[in-house]
Design an enzyme around this catalytic site. Structure first.
Site, PDB file in Angstrom:
ATOM      1  N   CYS A   4      -2.094  -2.532   7.809  1.00  0.00           N
ATOM      2  CA  CYS A   4      -2.036  -3.460   6.674  1.00  0.00           C
ATOM      3  C   CYS A   4      -0.788  -4.333   6.670  1.00  0.00           C
ATOM      4  CB  CYS A   4      -2.194  -2.693   5.367  1.00  0.00           C
ATOM      5  SG  CYS A   4      -3.863  -2.030   5.208  1.00  0.00           S
ATOM      6  N   LYS A  44      -6.513  -5.024  -3.103  1.00  0.00           N
ATOM      7  CA  LYS A  44      -7.136  -5.697  -1.951  1.00  0.00           C
ATOM      8  C   LYS A  44      -8.214  -4.802  -1.333  1.00  0.00           C
ATOM      9  CE  LYS A  44      -3.421  -4.355   1.287  1.00  0.00           C
ATOM     10  NZ  LYS A  44      -4.199  -3.587   2.264  1.00  0.00           N
ATOM     11  N   ASP A  62       0.787  -1.250   0.000  1.00  0.00           N
ATOM     12  CA  ASP A  62       0.000   0.000   0.000  1.00  0.00           C
ATOM     13  C   ASP A  62       0.816   1.296   0.000  1.00  0.00           C
ATOM     14  OD1 ASP A  62      -1.928  -1.950   0.252  1.00  0.00           O
ATOM     15  OD2 ASP A  62      -2.748  -1.246   2.150  1.00  0.00           O
ATOM     16  N   VAL A  79       3.156   0.383   4.215  1.00  0.00           N
ATOM     17  CA  VAL A  79       2.413   1.117   5.244  1.00  0.00           C
ATOM     18  C   VAL A  79       1.009   0.526   5.386  1.00  0.00           C
ATOM     19  CG1 VAL A  79       3.730   3.194   4.762  1.00  0.00           C
ATOM     20  CG2 VAL A  79       1.556   2.869   3.574  1.00  0.00           C
ATOM     21  N   GLU A 132      -4.654  -0.836  -1.340  1.00  0.00           N
ATOM     22  CA  GLU A 132      -5.955  -0.962  -0.671  1.00  0.00           C
ATOM     23  C   GLU A 132      -6.952  -0.091  -1.429  1.00  0.00           C
ATOM     24  OE1 GLU A 132      -6.112   0.046   3.503  1.00  0.00           O
ATOM     25  OE2 GLU A 132      -8.292  -0.160   3.556  1.00  0.00           O
TER      26      GLU A 132
HETATM   27  C1  C5J Z   1      -3.123   0.595   5.534  1.00  0.00           C
HETATM   28  C2  C5J Z   1      -4.874   1.809   6.630  1.00  0.00           C
HETATM   29  N1  C5J Z   1      -2.588   0.417   4.337  1.00  0.00           N
HETATM   30  N2  C5J Z   1      -4.068   2.203   7.626  1.00  0.00           N
HETATM   31  N3  C5J Z   1      -4.378   1.143   5.576  1.00  0.00           N
HETATM   32  O1  C5J Z   1      -2.520   0.323   6.553  1.00  0.00           O
HETATM   33  O2  C5J Z   1      -6.043   2.057   6.663  1.00  0.00           O
END
Ligand code: C5J
Length: 225
Positions: free
Chosen positions: A167, A134, A29, A162, A77
């Site tokens: 995630c 995803k 992500d 991240v 995401e």
């Molecule tokens: C991820 C989130 N990528 N923090 N998404 O960690 O919502």
């Protein structure tokens, strides 16, 4: 690719051994909406510098990994433009003024095809590198990631990206339950919340590496030679 001999990376709780031909770099992500000033993350009041410090180490690791001809997989995401894959519970979570699917600073928030949903240019996927879209936090949920890894003979993952406690952690736990050994370079993962980042890493390496190993990108680069 021919099988490469095993390499050893200094890590916690103990050295991580891996064969580059059976190990994929899984970059979670690294999306504009999470990392760039003016994106959705910053709009929510988060300090994107906490995530942006991961860009340079990720870029260097990616370059070295690619130069060895090893497997790279990226994730994003996000949701279908018609939001048919967005659980109502996820949409309303947080009771924010803007939510997933609404217009945000870089297009519709976490919607596939929008500018903010795309991966930052510094670590942009090359043609041929799978990009897993995803709908959840974990990269294995409702995706073909496991099938791709199995088909390519991958048993180990270097997981970066991240955010550390959301995630990245969710994906590492999913991977662990599916039999993958995961190594997390601490400088290549980040959180808007430094304490959560620290605890996210602690949770992975606790109890003899209950979910995996934690190291640093410089140590991986040293092992790669
Ligand atoms: C991820 C989130 N990528 N923090 N998404 O960690 O919502």
């Amino acid at each position: 690719m021919t099988t490469t001999p095993s390499l050893t990376v200094e890590a916690e709780p103990y050295p991580f051994e891996f064969s580059p031909s059976a190990c994929a770099l899984l970059m979670i992500d690294m999306q504009r909406d999470f990392l760039e000033p003016g994106g959705f993350g910053e709009m929510l009041g988060n300090d994107v510098l906490q995530l942006r410090r991961t860009i340079e180490p990720n870029r260097k690791l990616l370059k070295a990994w690619r130069s060895m001809g090893c497997q790279v997989i990226h994730t994003r995401e996000g949701h279908r433009p018609d939001l048919a894959d967005l659980p109502p519970a996820k949409k309303v979570r947080g009771r924010g003024k803007s939510c997933i699917g609404d217009n945000g600073p870089m297009g519709r928030i976490l919607v596939r095809g929008e500018a903010g949903h795309d991966i930052i240019p510094e670590v942009y996927p090359l043609p041929g590198e799978p990009v897993i879209d995803k709908p959840g936090k974990g990269a294995f949920f409702a995706t073909d990631l496991h099938a791709i890894l199995q088909n390519r003979g991958i048993q180990q993952l270097i997981v970066t990206g991240v955010t550390t406690e959301v995630c990245v952690n969710t994906t590492v736990r999913e991977a662990n339950d599916r039999g993958y050994n995961c190594l997390i370079p601490s400088d290549c993962v980040g959180s808007y919340f430094p304490a959560f980042h620290e605890m996210g890493l602690q949770m992975i390496k606790a109890q003899g590496g209950i979910f995996g190993w934690v190291s640093h990108s410089e140590k991986i680069l040293a092992a790669l030679g």
